[in-house]
Write a protein that holds these residues in place. Structure first.
Motif, PDB file in Angstrom:
ATOM      1  N   GLY A   1      16.500  41.562   4.931  1.00  0.00           N
ATOM      2  CA  GLY A   1      17.397  42.010   3.875  1.00  0.00           C
ATOM      3  C   GLY A   1      17.967  40.867   3.069  1.00  0.00           C
ATOM      4  N   GLN A   2      18.728  41.208   2.065  1.00  0.00           N
ATOM      5  CA  GLN A   2      19.246  40.188   1.160  1.00  0.00           C
ATOM      6  C   GLN A   2      20.207  39.236   1.856  1.00  0.00           C
ATOM      7  N   ILE A   3      21.121  39.750   2.639  1.00  0.00           N
ATOM      8  CA  ILE A   3      22.116  38.888   3.273  1.00  0.00           C
ATOM      9  C   ILE A   3      21.461  38.035   4.346  1.00  0.00           C
ATOM     10  N   THR A   4      20.656  38.644   5.216  1.00  0.00           N
ATOM     11  CA  THR A   4      19.980  37.885   6.258  1.00  0.00           C
ATOM     12  C   THR A   4      18.998  36.897   5.652  1.00  0.00           C
ATOM     13  N   GLY A   5      18.296  37.305   4.614  1.00  0.00           N
ATOM     14  CA  GLY A   5      17.376  36.399   3.931  1.00  0.00           C
ATOM     15  C   GLY A   5      18.097  35.214   3.321  1.00  0.00           C
ATOM     16  N   ALA A   6      19.265  35.464   2.724  1.00  0.00           N
ATOM     17  CA  ALA A   6      20.050  34.372   2.139  1.00  0.00           C
ATOM     18  C   ALA A   6      20.546  33.423   3.227  1.00  0.00           C
ATOM     19  N   ARG A   7      20.957  33.967   4.350  1.00  0.00           N
ATOM     20  CA  ARG A   7      21.404  33.109   5.466  1.00  0.00           C
ATOM     21  C   ARG A   7      20.243  32.286   6.016  1.00  0.00           C
TER      22      ARG A   7
ATOM     23  N   TRP B   1      17.819  39.216  12.280  1.00  0.00           N
ATOM     24  CA  TRP B   1      16.581  39.746  11.713  1.00  0.00           C
ATOM     25  C   TRP B   1      15.789  40.562  12.730  1.00  0.00           C
ATOM     26  N   GLN B   2      15.955  40.282  14.023  1.00  0.00           N
ATOM     27  CA  GLN B   2      15.047  40.842  15.023  1.00  0.00           C
ATOM     28  C   GLN B   2      15.092  42.363  15.124  1.00  0.00           C
ATOM     29  N   LEU B   3      16.260  42.970  15.086  1.00  0.00           N
ATOM     30  CA  LEU B   3      16.329  44.426  15.263  1.00  0.00           C
ATOM     31  C   LEU B   3      15.730  45.190  14.078  1.00  0.00           C
ATOM     32  N   PRO B   4      16.110  44.872  12.825  1.00  0.00           N
ATOM     33  CA  PRO B   4      15.447  45.575  11.726  1.00  0.00           C
ATOM     34  C   PRO B   4      13.957  45.282  11.652  1.00  0.00           C
ATOM     35  N   LEU B   5      13.565  44.088  12.072  1.00  0.00           N
ATOM     36  CA  LEU B   5      12.150  43.731  12.063  1.00  0.00           C
ATOM     37  C   LEU B   5      11.372  44.613  13.033  1.00  0.00           C
TER      38      LEU B   5
ATOM     39  N   SER C   1      11.204  48.320  11.615  1.00  0.00           N
ATOM     40  CA  SER C   1      10.478  48.680  10.394  1.00  0.00           C
ATOM     41  C   SER C   1       9.066  48.113  10.301  1.00  0.00           C
ATOM     42  N   SER C   2       8.733  47.146  11.125  1.00  0.00           N
ATOM     43  CA  SER C   2       7.402  46.544  11.044  1.00  0.00           C
ATOM     44  C   SER C   2       6.551  46.984  12.240  1.00  0.00           C
ATOM     45  N   PRO C   3       5.454  47.694  12.003  1.00  0.00           N
ATOM     46  CA  PRO C   3       4.594  48.101  13.114  1.00  0.00           C
ATOM     47  C   PRO C   3       4.011  46.909  13.864  1.00  0.00           C
ATOM     48  N   ALA C   4       3.705  45.828  13.148  1.00  0.00           N
ATOM     49  CA  ALA C   4       3.149  44.639  13.809  1.00  0.00           C
ATOM     50  C   ALA C   4       4.181  43.997  14.727  1.00  0.00           C
ATOM     51  N   ALA C   5       5.431  43.912  14.278  1.00  0.00           N
ATOM     52  CA  ALA C   5       6.488  43.324  15.104  1.00  0.00           C
ATOM     53  C   ALA C   5       6.757  44.192  16.334  1.00  0.00           C
ATOM     54  N   LYS C   6       6.775  45.505  16.140  1.00  0.00           N
ATOM     55  CA  LYS C   6       6.993  46.423  17.267  1.00  0.00           C
ATOM     56  C   LYS C   6       5.861  46.299  18.280  1.00  0.00           C
ATOM     57  N   ALA C   7       4.617  46.207  17.788  1.00  0.00           N
ATOM     58  CA  ALA C   7       3.478  46.055  18.691  1.00  0.00           C
ATOM     59  C   ALA C   7       3.553  44.728  19.433  1.00  0.00           C
ATOM     60  N   TRP C   8       3.962  43.680  18.742  1.00  0.00           N
ATOM     61  CA  TRP C   8       4.089  42.358  19.360  1.00  0.00           C
ATOM     62  C   TRP C   8       5.131  42.410  20.475  1.00  0.00           C
ATOM     63  N   TYR C   9       6.298  42.981  20.160  1.00  0.00           N
ATOM     64  CA  TYR C   9       7.374  43.094  21.143  1.00  0.00           C
ATOM     65  C   TYR C   9       6.924  43.927  22.345  1.00  0.00           C
TER      66      TYR C   9
ATOM     67  N   ALA D   1      10.872  38.393  25.042  1.00  0.00           N
ATOM     68  CA  ALA D   1       9.961  39.089  24.132  1.00  0.00           C
ATOM     69  C   ALA D   1      10.442  38.958  22.682  1.00  0.00           C
ATOM     70  N   VAL D   2      11.742  39.075  22.459  1.00  0.00           N
ATOM     71  CA  VAL D   2      12.300  38.919  21.113  1.00  0.00           C
ATOM     72  C   VAL D   2      12.086  37.497  20.617  1.00  0.00           C
ATOM     73  N   ARG D   3      12.360  36.518  21.482  1.00  0.00           N
ATOM     74  CA  ARG D   3      12.180  35.104  21.109  1.00  0.00           C
ATOM     75  C   ARG D   3      10.723  34.828  20.756  1.00  0.00           C
ATOM     76  N   ASN D   4       9.795  35.390  21.521  1.00  0.00           N
ATOM     77  CA  ASN D   4       8.375  35.193  21.251  1.00  0.00           C
ATOM     78  C   ASN D   4       7.982  35.821  19.913  1.00  0.00           C
ATOM     79  N   MET D   5       8.473  37.028  19.657  1.00  0.00           N
ATOM     80  CA  MET D   5       8.175  37.708  18.399  1.00  0.00           C
ATOM     81  C   MET D   5       8.756  36.927  17.219  1.00  0.00           C
TER      82      MET D   5
END
Length: 144
Positions: A26-32, A86-90, A93-101, A114-118
């Motif tokens: 998102g905009q705020i997380t991306g800006a940070r 970023w990890q929870l919205p990722l 909303s991202s099928p690749a991130a969910k599959a990775w996790y 698992a989150v750190r690896n993703m």
């Protein structure tokens, strides 16, 4: 008012289109995240340098035949918090991130590992996109 100024500064940054191309950033997380990365795309000699600054790679200490792996305690807290936010919205909303996790959990990693690896994988992709000045494409990056 300060948040609006920060957002307009982030949107005018030359790396903003790359950061904005990542899923669920998102905009705020991306800006940070952009603020934590800094202005110089060549700042990190390697991807490991970026991941170390974000606190996503462990510290390995070795002496003789004994090697121990510990959580990194010294890192950029603002950058680490941006990746953590970023990890929870990722994952949502991202099928690749969910599959990775899910894959890392099935292998036996606990939630934090698992989150750190993703996030490390997405950090590597971010570093690559910044160095090559290309936008993120999930279909090309994470094919399993």
């Amino acid at each position: 008012r300060q948040q609006q100024e920060s957002m307009s500064a982030a949107r005018s940054h030359p790396l903003w289109p790359i950061v904005e191309s990542f899923p669920a950033l998102g905009q705020i997380t991306g800006a940070r995240l952009l603020a934590g990365l800094g202005d110089d795309p060549e700042r990190f000699a390697s991807t490991r340098g970026l991941l170390s600054l974000a606190g996503l790679v462990p510290v390995t200490r070795q002496s003789g035949t004994l090697a121990t792996v510990h959580r990194r305690r010294i890192y950029s807290r603002p950058l680490g918090r941006a990746f953590a936010a970023w990890q929870l919205p990722l994952r949502s909303s991202s099928p690749a991130a969910k599959a990775w996790y899910d894959h890392r959990r099935a292998v036996g990693d606990r939630h934090n590992a698992a989150v750190r690896n993703m996030l490390s994988g997405y950090g590597r992709a971010l570093h690559h996109c910044i160095l090559t000045d290309t936008q993120y494409d999930e279909g090309q990056t994470f094919r399993r």
